[in-house]
Design an enzyme around this catalytic site. Sequence first.
Site, mmCIF file in Angstrom:
data_model
loop_
_atom_site.group_PDB
_atom_site.id
_atom_site.type_symbol
_atom_site.label_atom_id
_atom_site.label_comp_id
_atom_site.label_asym_id
_atom_site.label_seq_id
_atom_site.Cartn_x
_atom_site.Cartn_y
_atom_site.Cartn_z
ATOM 1 N N ASP A 1 33.183 38.028 28.324
ATOM 2 C CA ASP A 1 34.514 37.626 29.020
ATOM 3 C C ASP A 1 35.771 38.304 28.056
ATOM 4 O OD1 ASP A 1 36.528 36.317 30.467
ATOM 5 O OD2 ASP A 1 36.915 35.396 28.293
ATOM 6 N N ALA A 2 36.819 38.989 28.593
ATOM 7 C CA ALA A 2 37.921 39.542 28.001
ATOM 8 C C ALA A 2 37.400 40.084 26.570
ATOM 9 C CB ALA A 2 38.775 38.267 27.849
ATOM 10 N N GLU A 5 34.042 42.427 30.860
ATOM 11 C CA GLU A 5 35.423 42.422 31.273
ATOM 12 C C GLU A 5 36.299 43.068 29.941
ATOM 13 O OE1 GLU A 5 38.999 39.354 32.820
ATOM 14 O OE2 GLU A 5 37.479 38.641 31.480
ATOM 15 N N ASP A 51 40.892 47.300 38.529
ATOM 16 C CA ASP A 51 41.712 48.343 39.263
ATOM 17 C C ASP A 51 41.602 48.516 40.550
ATOM 18 O OD1 ASP A 51 43.005 49.156 36.819
ATOM 19 O OD2 ASP A 51 41.901 51.162 36.528
ATOM 20 N N GLY A 83 42.041 31.982 41.336
ATOM 21 C CA GLY A 83 42.178 30.873 40.165
ATOM 22 C C GLY A 83 43.670 30.909 39.430
ATOM 23 N N ASN A 84 43.864 32.347 39.313
ATOM 24 C CA ASN A 84 45.187 32.763 38.545
ATOM 25 C C ASN A 84 46.414 32.469 39.288
ATOM 26 O OD1 ASN A 84 43.956 33.150 36.058
ATOM 27 N ND2 ASN A 84 43.754 35.043 35.817
#
Length: 609
Positions: A265-266, A301, A328, A402-403
């Site tokens: 993640d991130a 990510e 993108d 969810g965001n």
Amino acid sequence: MKRQYSMPFGAQCRDDGSVRFRLWAPAAEQVEVCLAGASVMIPLARDDQGWFELVTDAAKPGTQYRFRINGEQEVPDPASRFQPQDVHGPSEVVDPNTFDWRDGAWRGRRWEEAVIYELHVGAFSPAGTFFAMRERLDYLADLGITAVELMPIADFPGRRNWGYDGVFPFAPDSVYGRPEDLKELVQSAHERGIMVLLDVVYNHFGPEGNYLRSYAPQFFTDRHRTPWGDGINFDGPASRVVRDFFIQNALYWLTEYHFDGLRLDAVHAIIDDSTPHILEELADAVRNAIEPDRHVHLLLENDRNQAHYLQREEHCRPKRYTAQWNDDVHHALHVLITGERDGYYVDYSEHPLEQLGRCLVEGFAYQGEGSLLRNGEKRGECTRGLPPGAFVSFLQNHDQIGNRAFGERIINIADARAVRAAMAIVLLAPSPPLLFMGEEFGADTPFLFFCDFEKDLAKAVTEGRRNEFARFARFNDPAQREGIPDPNAVATFEASRLDWNEMERPRHREWLRFYRHLLTLRCRHIVPRLLAGCGLDANYEILGDRVLTVGWKFPNRADELILMANLGADSLSVSLPSASSVIYASVELSAGTLAQGMLPPWSVVWFLK
């Protein structure tokens, strides 16, 4: 068959029946282990590197324990394999050898076959457990899913959480079941030919239940800042142990639980100024440890679009990371079919069709161009030489639903024709597609942001969540933001559970037929061509302002895959490719319309030439 990963951390069951306890606590002078039901504290021996260790026959599988630091604070084991009473409770000794694996012949699947289904274990079924998930595996296999991706399951505070606030990265959260339940889920998936991928978080620890600062503050550094506070110490003094903690975690999930891959993640929030970068060392450790005939996939990510992590070796083997989630392609498609252009969509507001074409052909839309959202900062790296498999495409995932303030799914904010057109592109293009749970039957249930924090932290999270949306025009008014669901409310989580009864209604059955048909076509026409070679010769062209054509030529084959899409509200006349056969056409496209070279609004046609 038995699988146990030997870690230098935590509680390890030994062949002679004893248990080894090991804790890195460089800021502690004294550490004792407190065994549940025992009236004595057993001291651990300290070495000059800050390690405390004990081997004892006073503990056994199932024993619950804590560490006591300097005769005062009692803490769980940061490398706990299981937390039966949540993040503040005792840890439990787990013997992995008590589980019998039956999937010894499973070697995974090639990445070219990947069709990924992301899900949240707690919201996927009414029961919200690993065991309940198994009941839907046959359904997923029949749909055409070849990989299930679990949102993070590392133990988090409370009864509900997206998973990105985990504090015990080695312990599956007890709300979902015991470790053996998770292993049985993985094994059951393998029996149906389904890979299981796990989302892991290596950029921060959650805000509640992390005791590391009290005895190992070297885990953190104030030299680097992240959205969650001080960075993880990957490059400062004592960082060797910190790096090993996360590398061992990756190897643990891939070996002891037999996962087929990890999604990190991130990683743009992982700051490391040393050489090699922790992402490189971690991937190298995995590639060196996993058997050469086993297919294991590492996904990223990464908002920075750093293509160098995705480099290939001979025969198209990933040198380190297999693929990256491609935001993108989502953002360009989202702008095209919804018209939304505020927030982070501003970078795709001017030329979304051009950016979509570049994504389908080259992977990233941003490969060094300046970002308006980031005040002109250049974003991304050149993707030359990378195959389509290096980029995971999607129209929905947990973030992109969810965001949103109200967790709306795409079918609730876009024309159904536009959604079908977008999915006909995503599911038949060469890049591996990802679906979010329920989208295949047009689920109406939202996926909201939810958590279960206590008191002041709960209030801060609720206020922070609402303030995040101040940059969106519709939430400029504070009163409007007050209507955003409270992440800590039980009702917010319950509203996010899938309603499987929806599939009994005609509209949802029609969506399911649509997705199943496209995935059948992908398996029949696309995957065999991807398995034949690595890089593709591809190009795209924009006709007018809403028609996109893309062509892919496959290595070692004489055929070409061609996409023609009208992503607008008006019919347009086009020149069709000669000597080609149609493998898919939107329902809006009748044979007569296609023969006349007309593309109706929101229509897609795929050809093999």
